[in-house]
Design a protein around this motif. Structure first.
Motif, mmCIF file in Angstrom:
data_model
loop_
_atom_site.group_PDB
_atom_site.id
_atom_site.type_symbol
_atom_site.label_atom_id
_atom_site.label_comp_id
_atom_site.label_asym_id
_atom_site.label_seq_id
_atom_site.Cartn_x
_atom_site.Cartn_y
_atom_site.Cartn_z
ATOM 1 N N PRO A 406 -3.237 5.856 -7.825
ATOM 2 C CA PRO A 406 -1.806 5.772 -8.468
ATOM 3 C C PRO A 406 -1.892 4.176 -8.545
ATOM 4 O O PRO A 406 -2.808 3.186 -7.811
ATOM 5 N N THR A 407 -1.594 3.731 -10.370
ATOM 6 C CA THR A 407 -2.099 1.564 -10.492
ATOM 7 C C THR A 407 -1.089 1.456 -10.509
ATOM 8 O O THR A 407 0.611 1.604 -10.400
ATOM 9 N N LEU A 409 2.090 -1.474 -9.933
ATOM 10 C CA LEU A 409 3.099 -1.169 -8.189
ATOM 11 C C LEU A 409 3.159 0.039 -7.449
ATOM 12 O O LEU A 409 4.128 0.148 -6.604
ATOM 13 N N ARG A 410 2.719 1.084 -8.158
ATOM 14 C CA ARG A 410 2.869 2.900 -7.227
ATOM 15 C C ARG A 410 1.660 2.504 -6.384
ATOM 16 O O ARG A 410 1.637 3.600 -6.133
ATOM 17 N N ARG A 411 1.108 1.440 -6.624
ATOM 18 C CA ARG A 411 -0.018 1.509 -5.224
ATOM 19 C C ARG A 411 0.469 1.307 -3.997
ATOM 20 O O ARG A 411 1.558 0.139 -3.825
ATOM 21 N N PRO A 412 0.466 1.889 -3.235
ATOM 22 C CA PRO A 412 0.645 1.857 -1.930
ATOM 23 C C PRO A 412 0.892 0.611 -1.836
ATOM 24 O O PRO A 412 1.496 -0.236 -0.706
ATOM 25 N N ARG A 415 2.839 -2.057 -3.422
ATOM 26 C CA ARG A 415 3.877 -2.228 -3.106
ATOM 27 C C ARG A 415 4.505 -2.672 -1.708
ATOM 28 O O ARG A 415 5.156 -3.133 -1.772
ATOM 29 N N LEU A 558 11.418 -2.401 -4.869
ATOM 30 C CA LEU A 558 9.960 -1.341 -4.878
ATOM 31 C C LEU A 558 10.934 -0.200 -3.582
ATOM 32 O O LEU A 558 9.351 -0.174 -2.361
ATOM 33 N N VAL A 560 10.924 2.453 -0.922
ATOM 34 C CA VAL A 560 9.916 4.325 -0.748
ATOM 35 C C VAL A 560 11.133 4.750 0.272
ATOM 36 O O VAL A 560 11.043 5.339 1.438
ATOM 37 N N SER A 564 12.142 11.131 -0.035
ATOM 38 C CA SER A 564 11.133 10.976 -1.490
ATOM 39 C C SER A 564 9.909 11.002 -0.691
ATOM 40 O O SER A 564 8.976 11.636 -1.347
ATOM 41 N N ARG A 565 9.546 10.246 0.132
ATOM 42 C CA ARG A 565 8.330 10.658 1.255
ATOM 43 C C ARG A 565 8.097 12.069 1.650
ATOM 44 O O ARG A 565 7.086 11.960 1.509
ATOM 45 N N GLU A 568 7.314 14.350 -1.056
ATOM 46 C CA GLU A 568 5.878 14.053 -1.720
ATOM 47 C C GLU A 568 4.798 14.966 -0.334
ATOM 48 O O GLU A 568 4.198 15.693 -1.229
#
Length: 748
Positions: A406-407, A409-412, A415, A558, A560, A564-565, A568
């Motif tokens: 992911p790129t 702000l979605r990159r851990p 974030r 942001l 998580v 959701s975690r 996933e």
């Protein structure tokens, strides 16, 4: 007497190896304590005062634990780069100490950069950690611009001592760590066989305790296998040797777990469910004594003890004919004509002992090289030939394709950097309201609760554990400060003890680690003449504030969420489970060879990530008891699925070389429903509104029935494959109920 002494040393060594696989915790503790002690000695010899002794000790600790690379060359480069980063950090801290607002803004920017640096791998993580921690050290010791030259000297000495201890006094090469992990695997395998021996002999009233030991032994063996697989990637072994070791470790693990299931089945009125080995509190079948004669039970007891001896006896003590005689007898159980007269369930256990002995012999050859073959029986010779053929067939395989990351702000890492920056800003504001001098404790706690966490729930649990450890550490600090008083070197000696305990217990209990950290800080405050009970009580307040700021930032910026975690990661586990199952069955059906070892390892790693992510849901303090039980049940079912998928993969790997295994195209049809059901569950997890359902139908075990002429439709090996498919199908169907997936009625 010499032999007895060696035996005692061997048992002690195996016990230590099993409790600390690879001696990783011991090495981390010794390195850190050694670096601190050496830095203190050098600084004392050159006449540094107590403040710079404390700064040097803390810098040596940071320079030691921050380095994450496995190879010595990259470690040296990171350590060399860490010194200028540390010097720049303390310089800026000293320069900005009188400019409160600018200093706070810079601290937040530094924190953001330190966390963001994790995206650049171990080196970026280490340099970010050094920059942040040394800024903190400068605040802790009250660094000033005029005192920077002496502080520079302390840091330089600390980094030099850390390098000396790492590379000369307590060296740890990847090959050495891997060798110790192999020894730990042997020791834990022997412990698991001991638990199986206890299961054989246990009274029905004691079965719960024995089963708990069996579950723990199985989990600990799997943990060590995963550690070895991870270290193999960082070693200098060639690809073929790496895959050989990986294969033999997997074979031994699967054979040992299957042996436990066969023993449990033999003591039960019906076939034991694999879930029993993975879920504490799982319903047990009615347990009784071993069926059959006492003579058969005595033979099982003798042979399990012999199997344990094969595992624990080091190569240097394996000379002579005694061990060869044990090995030949156990391997003979792989032939039907050598099975003792016993009940069918007990005969299955003897077969399991034979297969485990074969796996142990393969493990010895892979780890210790060629063995003496002069006393081999025909059964042992055949097993060696099978192992040699498998070794020759091992291929390096193709490298896995890199997955798209992911790129933005979605990159851990991005974030997490934003979250920590916001949380640290809140911690600075709140911390300065509590104390204008020691506000940085809140920032430190906020920083730490974000390390190695990925969801709000994980941060909440980690913050709670840190606060609990801090409270008890404050009590210990008050007591120790009163006892030590102004005895400087006694205090430093206790600091070294606490530092060792901190690093040794860190992987086991975050609460214990926090306790030792806080107790150590109480002693450091005593050395700096800034100790008081109010200071340690203030630490509790700042810790609680920092943890709260971390949770607020994780929940509002942001976020998580734990749901959701886990969803996933659950989807990832199901995808990996499909890959392993389809690949294994396709190969067993006559399809092309696949890289099943790597697929199995990916499944195990995904399941490990899911298990870690569910800790907030399964923590004892969680108020949602039903949700906790559901999470435990789902993870246990997935562990059951993973066991059967690994067993299928291990059998498929034998196909090209094992004379008693033949491809059967009909196996493809047996797995179709299971794969469709895994896909349906994965689709429901990804989108709860999706119109999916789990199919049920005739049992896969029906394929094992005899034909009209009374001849088995499949051989014993193929029957084992079908039983694994059946158990896998049952476990997948069992996942539907806790995850809320509709189950379709069987079609007539």
């Amino acid at each position: 007497m010499r032999a007895a002494g060696r035996s005692v040393r061997t048992r002690l060594r195996d016990r230590v190896a099993a409790s600390d696989p690879g001696l990783l915790r011991l090495v981390a503790g010794l390195r850190t304590v050694g670096a601190i002690a050496l830095a203190l000695a050098v600084l004392a010899l050159i006449g540094s005062d107590v403040t710079h002794l404390v700064a040097g000790a803390m810098a040596a600790m940071v320079a030691t634990f921050a380095i994450r690379e496995k190879q010595r060359g990259p470690q040296a480069v990171t350590l060399a780069l860490g010194l200028p980063v540390a010097l720049a950090s303390v310089s800026l801290a000293a320069l900005l100490s009188s400019r409160v607002v600018i200093g706070d803004v810079f601290f937040v920017v530094l924190i953001f950069c330190a966390v963001y640096g994790r995206r650049f791998g171990d080196r970026g993580t280490a340099l970010g950690l050094i920059g942040f921690q040394l800024y903190f050290v400068s605040l802790f010791v009250g660094a000033t611009v005029s005192g920077l030259p002496e502080l520079y000297l302390s840091l330089t000495v600390a980094f030099a001592c850390s390098a000396l201890v790492r590379f000369a006094i307590v060296p740890a090469t990847p090959a050495g760590v891997l060798q110790r992990l192999r020894q730990a695997f042997r020791a834990r395998l022997a412990q698991l066989i001991s638990a199986q021996l206890d299961l054989l002999e246990a009274d029905p009233d004691d079965i719960d305790k024995v089963l708990e030991d069996l579950r723990e032994g199985t989990a600990r063996l799997h943990e060590t296998a995963l550690m070895i697989q991870t270290r193999l990637d960082d070693n200098t072994l060639d690809e073929s040797t790496t895959r050989l070791v990986q294969r033999r470790i997997a074979d031994a693990e699967i054979a040992a777990e299957r042996l436990g299931l066969l023993l449990l089945t033999a003591r039960s009125a019906r076939r034991a469910d694999t879930l029993t080995l993975h879920l504490p509190g799982a319903p047990l079948p009615s347990m009784g004594r071993m069926p059959g004669t006492d003579e058969a039970t005595g033979l099982l007891r003798r042979d399990l003890a012999a199997l344990r001896e094969l595992v624990v006896r080091p190569p240097a003590e394996a000379r002579g004919t005694a061990l060869s005689h044990l090995r030949n007898r156990l391997l003979g159980y792989r032939d039907e004509e050598n099975l003792p007269a016993a009940s069918p369930a007990a005969q299955d256990v003897f077969r399991g002992i034979g297969e485990t002995a074969r796996a142990v012999m393969g493990l010895r050859v892979a780890l210790d090289g060629p063995q003496d073959e002069s006393d081999d029986s025909p059964a042992t010779t055949r097993s060696r030939e099978e192992l040699d053929a498998e070794d020759a067939a091992i291929d390096a395989g193709e490298a896995a394709a890199d997955e798209a990351e992911p790129t933005g702000l979605r990159r851990p890492t991005t974030r997490a950097a934003v979250q920590v920056a916001v949380g640290s800003t809140l911690a600075i504001v709140g911390g300065e309201m509590l104390s204008a001098q020691r506000w940085y404790w809140a920032v430190l706690t906020c920083w730490i609760v974000f390390i190695n966490t990925a969801s709000t729930g994980e941060i909440l649990v980690k913050g709670y554990r840190r606060l609990l450890g801090t409270v008890f550490g404050v009590v210990a600090g008050i007591v120790l400060a009163g006892l030590v008083g102004q005895h400087t070197w006694t205090a430093f000696a206790l600091v070294l003890v606490f530092v060792f305990a901190m690093f040794y217990t860190a992987p086991l209990s975050y609460t214990l680690m926090s306790f030792f950290v806080t107790a150590m800080l109480g002693l450091l405050y005593t050395l700096l003449h800034t100790y008081s009970a109010s200071v340690l009580l203030l630490r509790i307040e700042e810790t609680a504030l920092g943890a709260a700021c971390g949770v607020v930032a994780a929940a509002l910026v942001l976020p998580v969420r734990t749901d959701s975690r886990t969803d996933e990661l659950l989807g990832t586990v199901l995808d990996r489970l499909t890959d392993v199952t389809e690949g294994a069955v396709d190969q067993l059906s006559g399809g092309p060879a696949a890289d099943l070892l790597d697929r199995s390892r990916d499944l195990d790693q995904a399941l490990g990530d899911l298990r870690a992510a569910t800790q907030p849901l399964t923590h004892p303090i969680t108020p949602m008891r039903a949700r906790r039980d559901t999470a435990r049940y789902v993870v246990a079912l997935l562990e059951t699925c993973a066991y059967h998928a690994r067993s299928l993969a291990a059998t498929a790997e034998l196909l090209p070389t094992h004379p008693s295994i033949a491809a059967d195209p009909r196996l493809r049809g047996a797995v179709r429903r299971t794969v469709r059901n895994i896909g349906a569950i994965a689709a429901h997890v990804a989108d709860p509104g999706a119109a999916t359902e789990v199919e049920t139908g005739p049992s896969i075990a029906s394929l094992l029935e005899y034909d009209a002429a009374g001849v088995p439709r499949y051989g014993r090996i193929t029957g084992r494959v079908l039983r694994h498919l059946e158990r896998l199908d049952e476990a997948v169907t069992g996942l539907a109920r806790p995850l809320g997936v509709p189950v379709a009625a069987p079609k007539r």
